[in-house]
Structures are given as structure tokens and as C-alpha cells.
Design an enzyme around this catalytic site. Sequence first.
Site, PDB file in Angstrom:
ATOM      1  N   GLU A 101      33.802  -1.984  57.128  1.00 18.38           N
ATOM      2  CA  GLU A 101      32.363  -2.104  57.698  1.00 18.38           C
ATOM      3  C   GLU A 101      31.757  -0.833  57.963  1.00 18.38           C
ATOM      4  O   GLU A 101      32.211  -0.063  58.753  1.00 18.38           O
ATOM      5  CB  GLU A 101      32.254  -3.217  58.730  1.00 18.38           C
ATOM      6  CG  GLU A 101      33.364  -2.840  59.662  1.00 18.38           C
ATOM      7  CD  GLU A 101      33.596  -3.883  60.734  1.00 18.38           C
ATOM      8  OE1 GLU A 101      32.561  -4.014  61.441  1.00 18.38           O
ATOM      9  OE2 GLU A 101      34.470  -4.770  60.516  1.00 18.38           O
ATOM     10  N   ASP A 103      22.895  -3.604  62.943  1.00 21.01           N
ATOM     11  CA  ASP A 103      23.724  -3.529  64.006  1.00 21.01           C
ATOM     12  C   ASP A 103      23.587  -2.043  64.703  1.00 21.01           C
ATOM     13  O   ASP A 103      23.611  -1.173  64.265  1.00 21.01           O
ATOM     14  CB  ASP A 103      25.188  -3.550  63.547  1.00 21.01           C
ATOM     15  CG  ASP A 103      26.216  -4.016  64.765  1.00 21.01           C
ATOM     16  OD1 ASP A 103      25.693  -4.551  65.728  1.00 21.01           O
ATOM     17  OD2 ASP A 103      27.296  -3.717  64.679  1.00 21.01           O
ATOM     18  N   GLU A 111      24.153  -2.064  58.595  1.00 15.92           N
ATOM     19  CA  GLU A 111      25.672  -2.204  58.503  1.00 15.92           C
ATOM     20  C   GLU A 111      25.962  -3.157  57.161  1.00 15.92           C
ATOM     21  O   GLU A 111      25.321  -4.130  56.999  1.00 15.92           O
ATOM     22  CB  GLU A 111      26.165  -2.617  59.790  1.00 15.92           C
ATOM     23  CG  GLU A 111      27.700  -2.724  59.553  1.00 15.92           C
ATOM     24  CD  GLU A 111      28.614  -2.881  60.894  1.00 15.92           C
ATOM     25  OE1 GLU A 111      27.765  -2.302  62.159  1.00 15.92           O
ATOM     26  OE2 GLU A 111      29.696  -3.119  60.984  1.00 15.92           O
ATOM     27  N   SER A 147      29.366  -4.820  55.633  1.00 15.12           N
ATOM     28  CA  SER A 147      30.764  -5.216  55.915  1.00 15.12           C
ATOM     29  C   SER A 147      31.087  -5.803  54.250  1.00 15.12           C
ATOM     30  O   SER A 147      30.662  -6.719  53.896  1.00 15.12           O
ATOM     31  CB  SER A 147      31.054  -6.533  56.948  1.00 15.12           C
ATOM     32  OG  SER A 147      30.825  -6.000  58.197  1.00 15.12           O
ATOM     33  N   THR A 148      32.156  -5.133  53.790  1.00 16.15           N
ATOM     34  CA  THR A 148      32.707  -5.595  52.566  1.00 16.15           C
ATOM     35  C   THR A 148      33.286  -6.867  52.649  1.00 16.15           C
ATOM     36  O   THR A 148      33.685  -7.395  53.674  1.00 16.15           O
ATOM     37  CB  THR A 148      33.565  -4.775  51.603  1.00 16.15           C
ATOM     38  OG1 THR A 148      34.613  -4.670  52.782  1.00 16.15           O
ATOM     39  CG2 THR A 148      33.005  -3.042  51.661  1.00 16.15           C
ATOM     40  N   HIS A 184      34.453   1.333  59.968  1.00 18.79           N
ATOM     41  CA  HIS A 184      35.580   0.551  60.465  1.00 18.79           C
ATOM     42  C   HIS A 184      36.388  -0.160  59.343  1.00 18.79           C
ATOM     43  O   HIS A 184      35.759  -0.576  58.595  1.00 18.79           O
ATOM     44  CB  HIS A 184      35.005  -0.546  61.453  1.00 18.79           C
ATOM     45  CG  HIS A 184      34.531  -0.090  62.673  1.00 18.79           C
ATOM     46  ND1 HIS A 184      33.879  -0.779  63.956  1.00 18.79           N
ATOM     47  CD2 HIS A 184      34.130   1.229  63.250  1.00 18.79           C
ATOM     48  CE1 HIS A 184      33.270  -0.047  64.728  1.00 18.79           C
ATOM     49  NE2 HIS A 184      33.560   1.056  64.255  1.00 18.79           N
ATOM     50  N   ASN A 208      39.534  -3.006  58.507  1.00 20.66           N
ATOM     51  CA  ASN A 208      40.067  -4.456  59.062  1.00 20.66           C
ATOM     52  C   ASN A 208      41.361  -4.389  57.990  1.00 20.66           C
ATOM     53  O   ASN A 208      41.128  -4.538  56.919  1.00 20.66           O
ATOM     54  CB  ASN A 208      39.198  -5.404  59.043  1.00 20.66           C
ATOM     55  CG  ASN A 208      37.898  -5.155  60.117  1.00 20.66           C
ATOM     56  OD1 ASN A 208      38.184  -5.088  61.027  1.00 20.66           O
ATOM     57  ND2 ASN A 208      36.751  -4.991  59.445  1.00 20.66           N
ATOM     58  N   ARG A 248      43.545  -9.476  63.417  1.00 18.79           N
ATOM     59  CA  ARG A 248      42.888  -8.651  62.377  1.00 18.79           C
ATOM     60  C   ARG A 248      42.869  -7.392  63.184  1.00 18.79           C
ATOM     61  O   ARG A 248      42.297  -7.158  64.263  1.00 18.79           O
ATOM     62  CB  ARG A 248      41.491  -8.970  62.241  1.00 18.79           C
ATOM     63  CG  ARG A 248      40.426  -7.934  61.534  1.00 18.79           C
ATOM     64  CD  ARG A 248      39.000  -8.698  61.325  1.00 18.79           C
ATOM     65  NE  ARG A 248      38.496  -8.917  62.746  1.00 18.79           N
ATOM     66  CZ  ARG A 248      37.558  -8.299  62.865  1.00 18.79           C
ATOM     67  NH1 ARG A 248      36.775  -7.354  62.215  1.00 18.79           N
ATOM     68  NH2 ARG A 248      37.005  -8.714  64.362  1.00 18.79           N
TER      69      ARG A 248
END
Lengths: 64, 503
Positions: B10, B97, B102, B104-105, B159, B161, B245
Site C-alpha cells: 500500500e 488517506d 493511497e 493498496s494493491t 507499507h 503486508n 497480517r
Amino acid sequence: MPEREQIRRTPAERPGTSVDDAPQSSESGEKLKAELDDLLDEIDEVLETNAEDFVRSFVQKGGQ
Amino acid sequence: MAIRKICGIETEYGIVHRGIDDPNPITASSVLINSYLSELNRSGGSALGVPQIGWDFEFESPSRDARGATPIDAMPPEIETHLTNAVLTNGARYYVDHAHPELSTPECGDALSVVTFDRSAEVILERSMLAADALLPDGQSIVVYKNNSDGKGNSYGCHENYLVDRGLPFGRIVAEVTPHFITRQIFCGAGKVGSEIGLSTDEVPFQISQRADFFEEEVGLETTLKRPIINTRDEPHADPQKYRRLHVIIGDANMSEVATFLKVGTTALVLAMIEDDWVNADFRFTSPIAALRSVSTDLSMSAVLPLASGGSITALEVQMHLLERAIDWTDHHGFELVGEEAGPEILKRWSEALSAIEAGSASLASTVDWIAKYRLIDGYRERHGLSWGDARLHALDLQYHDLRPEKSLARRVGLETICSTSGIERGISHPPDDTRAYFRGACLAKFGSDIVSANWDSLVFDVGGASLRRVAMMEPSRGTAAHVASVIESSQTAAELLDQLGS
């Protein structure tokens, strides 16, 4: 902690992984230098025109 | 025991609204994303269409702490529900955000898939800029940067995950993955001119990491203040009895595809090894924060890091050991959990990168962002006889991350690419086949008008009955194309799909 000598053994010696990256010869070193010169010529044309203003006004809100 | 390393990235992008006196980054981010969504609806109709599906916050709990009780002085992130929030047919989430756009894949099955979807995300941002510029008054434009700092002490994150076995004690994750996060910078740092913690350009002319300046704690729940190397947010978005996660906040946003691939691929392997207790070394540092900064500011990559157990070690030595153990782990366990195609490629690239670092090879300038950036900026500095504090060098640093192809310096420095153009294009609108993101994306593409909200672990349908119908997706490995493609294909309506799924 493991012995340094043991850690230093290069992974390239392992079967299944190989590295053909020799240290740069002077010939390819010169080629890289020439490439960098070309790149520097080229980027002069795309650089933000007023670097000082651009840098000063680039202010972001903090995020995560 | 090790489990499949489903993973994703992300990215919060830097944003600049040009041509107005008092730009507001939240407004600019909303304009950017809404312009993209409008353009999609206009050009693609229902096949490509992305109705603006609302994000469902019902089960989000970012303040839950992996260590147990939430510390009283911790500051959980606030969820901003009123801002733009969309789910795309590729399974990604695209939203505003903290005053940044932002993306997030979707959940990906391996590191190769993550790199492709990270590149698809860049193209989505590129197209968003074009869509926004077409709608904005003449003279205005919105520009997006894929970096992590404005050079003035403000940082924003990229980030990662990773799905981790709930049975693994959190303390072992902290002890064993922290050394990887501190030392992996040498091949996945994005590079930065200067420092943002009050050191002069004489002390730190250039450093390896964009983010190292902003980390002050070893472990904690925060993401915007007193950032910790290990973030303890306990929000699995999956069955909490089985999974964690791991939310990794310390990475830099990479422009190099190889760097993103190595960042995610090596971390997936190290986490799988930790689950199988395979690391077989104690690399806890005397001071992790000091070690993080010494690695970041030592361009020779020879900084000696004191170990808590006595003695010392370099970043390269830690990485050499982890690579050796990873080769050994895959000899015993194969590549299934990290990807049959991606796994051998991770080992090959990791080994090449470490050998090149050891040999001081110039080949790294085509794969490692900080080395490519340093070579460019230092070359420019020498050519024009500039000092390290010169604004032009900071400008080059920022422009390296400009996502406009005609302005991006990263696109000009000769970085090697590993993603296919067709794969990147496909990833803009199609989900990965091999995780639950397939179900989310395929349902949105076919039945978007019947979906009222979406979340990582559920979809909520309105098919005209007395109540809404929620489909839970608590298993990230289920809902793949192999599981549900034929059912989605054979269903004419969303109601038929739900009946066939028995929900």
C-alpha cells in the site's frame, strides 16, 4: 553469533544459483561514464526550471 | 509451521497541486481519484466500469495491538470515512488517506505478482493525473510523486503486508525479522539527499533510506508518530484464529522493479523461515534504531553493528546469512509457499545483489534505487561543481520519483525491468487469479451495480431482497479463479451467483 568466515562464504558457490558479475573492467567503467554523461546531457532538458522554488514549495502533510 | 506468503503493498503518494495559491492536499487527492473514476465510467461502460463502491469499515480495527491490550499512550490511526474511497476491478483499494492519495494493491500470491500490481498502480496514478488535468481549470495541474518524504521532516509510507501463521509467537517475529528490516536497505533503499533529523550535509550528504530518519521505536502501534520498526497493528482481515497480517511500515517506495521484487520476495522468505524456526542465528542489535541509521548513512555498506549477544556484524553479513538459510530452507521445503516461479528468481536476484555489493560492482546502478539515484545526483554535482546543500540536488532527488513519464528521472537512469507491459496493463483492471482478490475483482466487474460495499474480507450485495447479503472471505487463499471463475461465469445475475455459492 555465527563465525564471520562461515557467513562470508558466498552463495554463488551453491548449486542452483550463479553469479556472473565480475568486478567492472576499466573498459566497461568507461562505457558507464559515457552513459552517465549522455544521461546528464539529457536530464538538463527535463529538469524543473526553478529548482529552488520547486524544492521550497514541495511540502507534504505527514502520513503514515 | 510456514504458510503461503500472500502479500501486498500500500503506497501513499506525495501530491502537488500546481497553479493555485492555497493548495489543499486532501482536496487535490480527492480530485485526482474522482477524476480517474469518472474517466473509467465514461470510457469503459459496465465492462471496465468502476462504480464507486463504498468501503465497509464494519470490521476494521486498526487500534488492536498484536501484543495484547492496547497501550493507553498509543495513538491508533483514525479512519477517515468521509473521504474518497473506491474499490477497483483489479481488487485494489484506491482512496484518500492522511492528505495523500493511497493505493493498496490486491492480495497477491507472490512477489512477482506484487511488483506487477505495484506497477499497475503507478499507471493508474499516471492516468489519474491526466484525467484530473483535463478537468482542472487551465494553468492548474496535479502531480504525483512515489517517494516517502518532502525533505522537510514530513514522511508518508509504503507499507507491505504478509500473511503469517497466528501460531507464531509475536516476540519471535520481532526478534528475528527486525535484523532483516534493518539490513535489507542496502538493496531496497530508495536513497535521499541529506538528513531530516538535524544533521548537516557534511555529516550526511546522502543516505540509503528515505525512511530511516523517521523511526524512533523498536516495537509499537503508531504509524504517524514515533514510528516503530515493527508495527503491532493486529488486524488480520482474515480468520483471526489462523492468521496474522504482518503490517510492515519501514520500507521505502521503490521505482526499481527489481528493488520492489527483492524487498517483498526476501521478506516473504525470511518470514516463512521464521515460521519454521529456520533462521538459526541471533542478530538482535544492541540498539536497533542506531543500527538502522548507521546502515542508512554508510554508503560504503561496511558499518559495523554491535550485537546484543556480544560481537558485531555488517548488514551484508546478516543478508549473506539469511540468503544461505533461505537456500537451505527451500532445499527442504520447495518454493510452493513463496511461488514456484517467483521463488527461484528471488534467490537468484538476492544472491546477485549481495555478490555485486560485496564486489562493489557498478551493475547495481540498474537495479538498486539508491545507487542509481546517487550516481545521477553525484554525477550532476561534480559536473556543475555544486555543494551537497544545493537546491538543484534536492530537486533531482524529488524528480527521480515524479510519476509523469516525461518528467520521471527514474525512467531515464537505465533501471532494469522485469514486468511485462501486457501484465501491467492487465493488472490495471483485472485481479490476480490466485487469491481471494479474484472474487472481489471479478464480482465488481460483472455485478458492480449489485454490490453496496466491499472490504478485504467481505462483499455485501443488494439483490433486491428484504436484507443485504454479505459474502465473507475470511480465507485469503480461497475465492481464486480456480475456485469461483466458472460459477461467476455461469451466473447471469448476482442473485444467481449468491444462490450457487449458497450464501
